[in-house]
Design an enzyme around this catalytic site. Structure first.
Site, PDB file in Angstrom:
ATOM      1  N   ASP A   1     -21.772 -27.113 -20.243  1.00  0.00           N
ATOM      2  CA  ASP A   1     -21.571 -28.007 -21.567  1.00  0.00           C
ATOM      3  C   ASP A   1     -22.358 -28.681 -21.939  1.00  0.00           C
ATOM      4  OD1 ASP A   1     -22.160 -28.503 -18.372  1.00  0.00           O
ATOM      5  OD2 ASP A   1     -20.926 -29.516 -18.219  1.00  0.00           O
TER       6      ASP A   1
ATOM      7  N   ASN B   1     -15.159 -35.445  -8.448  1.00  0.00           N
ATOM      8  CA  ASN B   1     -13.427 -35.576  -8.477  1.00  0.00           C
ATOM      9  C   ASN B   1     -12.916 -34.461  -8.909  1.00  0.00           C
ATOM     10  OD1 ASN B   1     -14.494 -35.130 -11.008  1.00  0.00           O
ATOM     11  ND2 ASN B   1     -14.342 -37.206 -11.566  1.00  0.00           N
TER      12      ASN B   1
END
Ligand code: GLP
Length: 242
Positions: A67, A136
């Site tokens: 990313d 998360n």
């Protein structure tokens, strides 16, 4: 999943580096999927050390990073381009044309994302994918959501991720709110996956990833469907596992 719990961060880094070195020594033109964040920093330091000791040769290695933030130039100290060169690429003998990192500066992002996926396929797919995990449960920047993308795409970062990553920036407002990430399809197509996690703040995500339901609301849980996943955890990250 092959779950390995180690005593501390240096052991975690050494073990991760040993897995990568073994992979590259067995197949010099390995295609490695690479992660950023604080967790793999020690692994990169170990890989540089192994290279300096002539225990591994990266001259045929091909890499694809997971990313990159959107809106940061490649020279920005918090960009993942900068990170990768600082921690790894500038210290080894990888050929620059074999380095692939998503580009957020492309005008036609959809086209650039398609090209990134095409290049991964052209390279024969990823042999070993290194992953960290977000608090998360995100992998790469695939954030918890009702639907996930299979291919590389532009993503809105969650408030949780922005808050977690604000420690690297001067203020929360400086954290980019979007990123380009490899999709879960490319990750799941990797032959082997190595997940690294350390610290108490990852314990809940690790527990759900290993023992919870498979759900797009915790992207790492999809790894339960993959055949060859190795987990390297320190005691704190593993503390909620049975
Ligand atoms: C970042 C990256 C992920 C990384 C994760 C954990 O936002 N996009 O690829 O695995 O969050 O980072 P850290 O290792 O710093 O906890």
């Amino acid at each position: 999943m092959d779950i390995n719990v180690v005593d501390n961060y240096s052991e975690l880094s050494e073990k991760a580096a040993a897995i990568v070195v073994n992979e590259v020594n067995c197949r010099p033109d390995t295609v490695l999927g690479l992660a950023t964040g604080s967790t793999p920093e020690g692994m990169y330091a170990q890989l540089v050390k192994k290279y300096q000791e002539r225990k591994v040769d990266f001259s045929d290695l091909i890499t694809f990073n997971l990313d990159e933030y959107s809106g940061l130039s490649t020279e920005h100290p918090q960009s993942y381009h900068y990170y990768m060169h600082k921690h790894f690429f500038d210290h080894i003998n990888i050929k620059s044309h074999n380095i692939n990192i998503p580009h957020s500066e492309d005008r036609d992002i959809a086209h650039a994302c398609g090209e990134y996926d095409r290049k991964i396929i052209e390279a024969g797919g990823i042999n070993l994918q290194i992953l960290g995990i977000g608090v998360n449960g995100h992998i790469g920047f695939n954030e918890p959501a009702e639907h996930l993308n299979t291919g590389t795409h532009l993503v809105d970062l969650s408030d949780e991720t922005i808050a977690a990553n604000s420690r690297f920036f001067n203020s929360r407002d400086d954290v980019p709110y979007q990123a380009i990430t490899m999709g879960v399809g490319s990750i799941m197509h990797a032959e082997k996956i190595l997940v690294m996690a350390c610290g108490k703040n990852k314990a809940r995500a690790i527990q759900l990833m290993c023992c919870g339901k498979v759900t797009t609301n915790l992207p790492a849980s999809l790894l339960q469907l993959h055949r060859c996943v190795t987990l390297l955890l320190d005691r704190e990250a593993a503390s909620l596992l049975e």
